[in-house]
Design an enzyme around this catalytic site. Structure first.
Site, PDB file in Angstrom:
ATOM      1  N   SER A   1      -4.318  64.501  71.158  1.00 45.64           N
ATOM      2  CA  SER A   1      -4.649  63.720  70.644  1.00 45.64           C
ATOM      3  C   SER A   1      -4.957  63.511  69.076  1.00 45.64           C
ATOM      4  CB  SER A   1      -6.233  62.758  70.730  1.00 45.64           C
ATOM      5  OG  SER A   1      -5.503  62.205  72.201  1.00 45.64           O
TER       6      SER A   1
ATOM      7  N   ASN B   1      -1.875  62.497  80.244  1.00 47.77           N
ATOM      8  CA  ASN B   1      -2.967  63.130  80.409  1.00 47.77           C
ATOM      9  C   ASN B   1      -3.717  63.831  78.973  1.00 47.77           C
ATOM     10  OD1 ASN B   1      -2.582  63.370  83.226  1.00 47.77           O
ATOM     11  ND2 ASN B   1      -1.125  64.632  82.872  1.00 47.77           N
ATOM     12  N   TYR B   2      -2.518  63.202  77.342  1.00 49.30           N
ATOM     13  CA  TYR B   2      -3.777  64.147  76.987  1.00 49.30           C
ATOM     14  C   TYR B   2      -3.501  63.683  75.557  1.00 49.30           C
ATOM     15  CZ  TYR B   2      -3.024  69.106  78.873  1.00 49.30           C
ATOM     16  OH  TYR B   2      -3.715  69.598  79.323  1.00 49.30           O
ATOM     17  N   ILE B   3      -2.801  62.488  75.432  1.00 46.64           N
ATOM     18  CA  ILE B   3      -2.913  61.545  73.686  1.00 46.64           C
ATOM     19  C   ILE B   3      -3.820  60.136  74.164  1.00 46.64           C
ATOM     20  CG2 ILE B   3      -1.665  60.316  72.631  1.00 46.64           C
ATOM     21  CD1 ILE B   3       0.312  61.539  73.111  1.00 46.64           C
TER      22      ILE B   3
END
Length: 821
Positions: A602, A779-781
């Site tokens: 992120s 899923n990650y940002i």
DNA sequence: GTAAAGACTTGGAATAATATTG
DNA sequence: CAATATTATTCCAAGTCTTTAC
């Protein structure tokens, strides 16, 4: 994992080991004398350290290079640089991987590209700030709801009468949205609506409310304790695939058609359907399949003569399935409609749960059908028969007072429980790996949303501690205690390279590793300070990276790899994920190794997004977004196989560019003919771009001629009917009127624009050939970063989040443009 | 404390749906 | 309008990490 290393590294304390274990003395010596080392590098501020690392990392640095190039390209709008071979400009990280990769990966059928919309840049007609602020009321009263519904109905009744009557307002919403997108930006050829613009605008606001009036706005008041997931829960249980029905096609054994009972036939089918794919060729897959096939035969049809795989001929079955596929494809509209309807009915029944009285979508309500297990990489169990799941082995989790769903006829549920500390609705144990399968709510549900939110908040929390953590592990890189030193080194990699934690695995699964489970052979050193990682990570995706590290880290790896360690031994023999995570908890409550991945992803994304140019076109903004996304994907090593026809696709686009360029050249020549003095003012006119060869021109002219002839023929056809006299090619040429300078200039500009757009597309596509953006985006940002970016740069959120992402991230899109991760 | 069980997130591929093109 | 390309959705395997059992 191999425990051999355990034998010489038994005790915890270094000093003890030194006394008890002569083999370790060397190691300890180094550890001690390295105390004096100082690592000036690590004093560099974190933010700079990252970029520094990037620039020394081959794959990343390549990407950065491209970035610079493209940025300069797009801003200067010159197209000459695209004449350079693309391959040179691309990170060749992946291609080398493919060659080096010892384990063959499946070749993908098709490549996907980033969603670089070839749409016009016109902005949405409603001010973004306004749209954002139409925050709906917490609970819209029933009357209002029906009122809105009515309004929408009247509005779109004309065209979708049929649908509106049978379907949820959801559908209507979708319609309006489509319309909106069309008049917003898409010069789409489809203009299926005749509804009035005014009406649409009204509907937009209503729609917004309508859409969200049933939404549970959990993010408005967070709850602290979430060990209790629900108080009431109702659902229909999972949906079971239909029982097998024999098709009567016979496979052959030793050349002879052979009768199989349905149970055996079904298993034969599974293999038949895999013939022609890589799975069919995989020896482990075959072996496991056949072993299980024989098992089923023995049990269900003991007198069956099938003994050897080599004597089996599955092709009649394979052919049957190919046929079926074709039939399905050739179905008429009506037939397809029937199937769709049936599917919808199942979804309507099983696709929803009532959680605390709220309707929530169930994600995977279908029980997995039987089949052959498709383990990835070199999974020892790939090809194993996955049994059919019956209700008897399914546990239902449901509210105490809820009506227990009816199991399929003639069956009973395995167990019924009422556990409100978990979120699953049904569960069963799968036979291949003895693992559990769960039925969960969908990604857009409140439960999932809440934990998603929590995940990102935790990552943001890490931001507050990361400085200290980095300081600490940098210091600990020189710790006397081997265990501490290993922990620090591992953490350094997890933080810098976004490696996964790396739990230990059994040997009945594919041999893949993460940070803590790295082995001797996965890391090589190259003086003076280069570390080369080469290992198979999750899903057997290769991680290859050459990184320049601090002297201390280099030295540590050297120590960790020192003899008697050898291939197969653990690099961090004093470390596992439990130890690491326990340590991390001390720095921050709830901190685990995976949080670093989220945090760094992120954070990187947010930083990369700053490269967006404020007043660039929509396409350029989106490219900037995708590029930031891509940097994250590269960081997290999210890969996909390059599609077989990737180069074909590129060639096609390049060809298009050349065509446009040549056309522009022709136009410019006409311009010069009309006004030769132009040459002085605009020397680029009448210049042939590189790459346009004589052969190209020839084939272009040929194609043009073909087109003209075809048109002529069509025209003449008409003329024949009309009784007019037929024309020749020459007549057509003559009929062309002499274009004005204005017209030519316009043509010229249009072509230039097109060329530019095509080039952006080309670059984007090639940069993306081996990178999968989806996983990091999903899923990650932190979606709030994306939302804030949209508001800041006036990009409609629909451009970056598709319907399901918007639904999944509905908690996030309400941030304002100043949100900082 | 260690292994196994259990629950949940993350991951790429397959497939379905939709858009574009010839 | 059929073939093809692209995008969205579904599928289910494979991780992470916590809890439980011994």
């Amino acid at each position: 994992m191999s425990n051999s290393d355990q034998s010489y590294f038994d005790s915890e304390e270094e000093i003890q080991e030194q006394e008890n274990n002569p083999e370790l003395i060397k190691t300890n010596e180094i550890v001690e004398d390295s105390d004096s080392d100082s690592d000036s590098e690590d004093d560099v501020p974190i933010s700079q350290r990252r970029t520094k690392l990037n620039s020394t990392t081959s794959s990343i640095s390549d990407a950065t290079l491209i970035n610079d190039k493209i940025n300069s390209h797009s801003s200067s709008s010159s197209d000459s640089d695209s004449d350079q071979p693309l391959s040179k400009r691309m990170p060749n990280n992946n291609s080398s991987q493919k060659i080096l990769d010892p384990k063959k990966r499946k070749i993908k059928k098709e490549s996907k590209t980033t969603a670089t919309n070839e749409s016009s840049d016109s902005e949405d007609d409603i001010a973004l700030s306004k749209r954002r602020k139409t925050t709906p009321l917490k609970k819209v009263k029933k009357e209002i709801k029906t009122e809105i519904k009515k309004e929408i109905e009247t509005e779109i009744k004309r065209e979708i009468k049929r649908e509106i009557k049978t379907e949820e307002p959801k559908k209507a919403t979708k319609r309006t949205r489509v319309k909106k997108e069309e008049d917003d930006e898409k010069p789409s050829k489809k203009k299926k609506t005749t509804a009035k613009v005014k009406e649409e605008k009204v509907s937009k606001k209503k729609k917004k409310e309508e859409e969200e009036d049933e939404v549970f706005r959990w993010w408005d008041n967070e709850k602290e304790d979430d060990s209790i997931k629900w108080t009431t829960l109702e659902h229909q249980g999972p949906y079971f695939p239909p029982e097998y029905v024999s098709h009567g096609i016979k496979m052959k054994y030793k050349g002879e058609p052979i009768d199989l009972v349905p149970e055996c036939e079904e298993v034969a089918n599974f293999y038949a359907q895999v013939i022609g794919t890589d799975w069919g060729e995989n020896p482990t897959f075959r072996k496991n399949f056949f072993k299980d096939f024989l098992k089923v035969i023995k049990k269900k049809q003991p007198n069956c003569p099938i003994k050897k795989f080599e004597d089996c001929d599955f092709t009649p079955l394979t052919e049957y399935f190919t046929e079926q596929k074709e039939k399905r494809k050739a179905m008429t509209k009506e037939e397809k409609e029937v199937i769709k309807k049936e599917k919808q009915e199942i979804e309507d029944k099983y696709g929803w749960a009532l959680l605390d009285e709220r309707k929530e979508k169930v994600g995977n309500f279908r029980i997995e059908p039987p089949g052959l297990f498709r383990g990835r990489g070199e999974h020892p169990k790939t090809g194993t028969l996955k049994y059919r799941v019956y209700p008897e082995s399914v546990t239902i989790n449901i509210g105490k007072n809820a009506k227990i769903p009816e199991p399929p006829e003639g069956h009973k549920w395995g167990k019924i429980i009422h556990d409100n500390t978990v979120t699953w609705l049904a569960m069963w144990k799968e036979n291949v790996n003895d693992s559990f399968k769960y039925v969960w709510l969908a990604a857009g549900s409140s439960l999932k949303g809440q934990s998603d939110f929590k995940k990102f908040e935790k990552a943001r929390e890490l931001k507050k501690h990361i400085g200290k953590i980095r300081e600490e592990y940098t210091l600990e890189l020189k710790d006397k205690l081997m265990a501490t030193r290993q922990r620090a080194t591992a953490l350094y990699f997890i933080d810098k390279l976004a490696l996964r934690a790396g739990n230990e695995k059994g040997d009945d699964v594919a041999d893949t590793v993460g940070c803590c489970s790295l082995r001797y052979e996965h890391v090589t050193l190259e003086p003076p300070n280069r570390v080369i990682f080469d290992f198979l990570g999750k899903d057997s995706i290769r991680y290859y990276n050459e990184v320049e590290v601090s002297k201390q880290v280099y030295k540590n790896i050297e120590i960790f790899k020192r003899a008697p360690k050898k291939e197969g031994d653990m690099l961090f023999d004093r470390l596992n994920t439990t130890i690491l995570n326990k340590y991390l908890q001390k720095s921050m409550k709830g901190l685990t190794a995976k949080v670093f991945r989220t945090y760094n992803a992120s954070y990187t994304f947010q930083e990369e997004l700053k490269k967006t140019v404020k007043n660039s076109t929509m396409n350029e903004k989106l490219l900037a977004y995708n590029r930031a996304n891509r940097q994250v994907a590269i960081l997290c090593n999210h890969q996909r196989a390059v599609s077989k026809n990737h180069s074909d696709q590129l060639k096609r686009i390049q060809d298009k560019i050349l065509t446009s360029k040549y056309q522009r050249y022709l136009v410019s020549k006409e311009m010069l003919e009309l006004d030769p003095t132009l040459k002085k003012k605009k020397p680029e006119l009448g210049r042939l771009s590189r790459g346009i060869t004589k052969e190209f021109i020839k084939s272009y002219e040929e194609k043009e001629l073909e087109k003209k002839k075809a048109k002529l023929e069509r025209d003449n056809e008409k003329r024949k009917i009309d009784g007019k006299e037929l024309l020749t090619l020459e007549d057509m040429e003559k009929a062309k009127r002499q274009p004005s300078m204005e017209r030519l200039q316009k043509q010229y500009d249009t072509l230039s624009k097109r060329i530019k757009a095509q080039q952006v597309l080309l670059i984007d596509k090639d940069e993306n050939k081996a990178t999968a953006l989806g996983t990091s985006k999903i899923n990650y940002i932190d979606p709030r970063i994306s939302a804030a970016w949209c508001y800041k740069y006036d990009v409609p959120i629909e451009k970056i989040f598709n319907k399901s992402l918007r639904n999944k991230f509905k908690w996030a899109v309400e941030v304002d443009e100043n949100f900082v991760f």
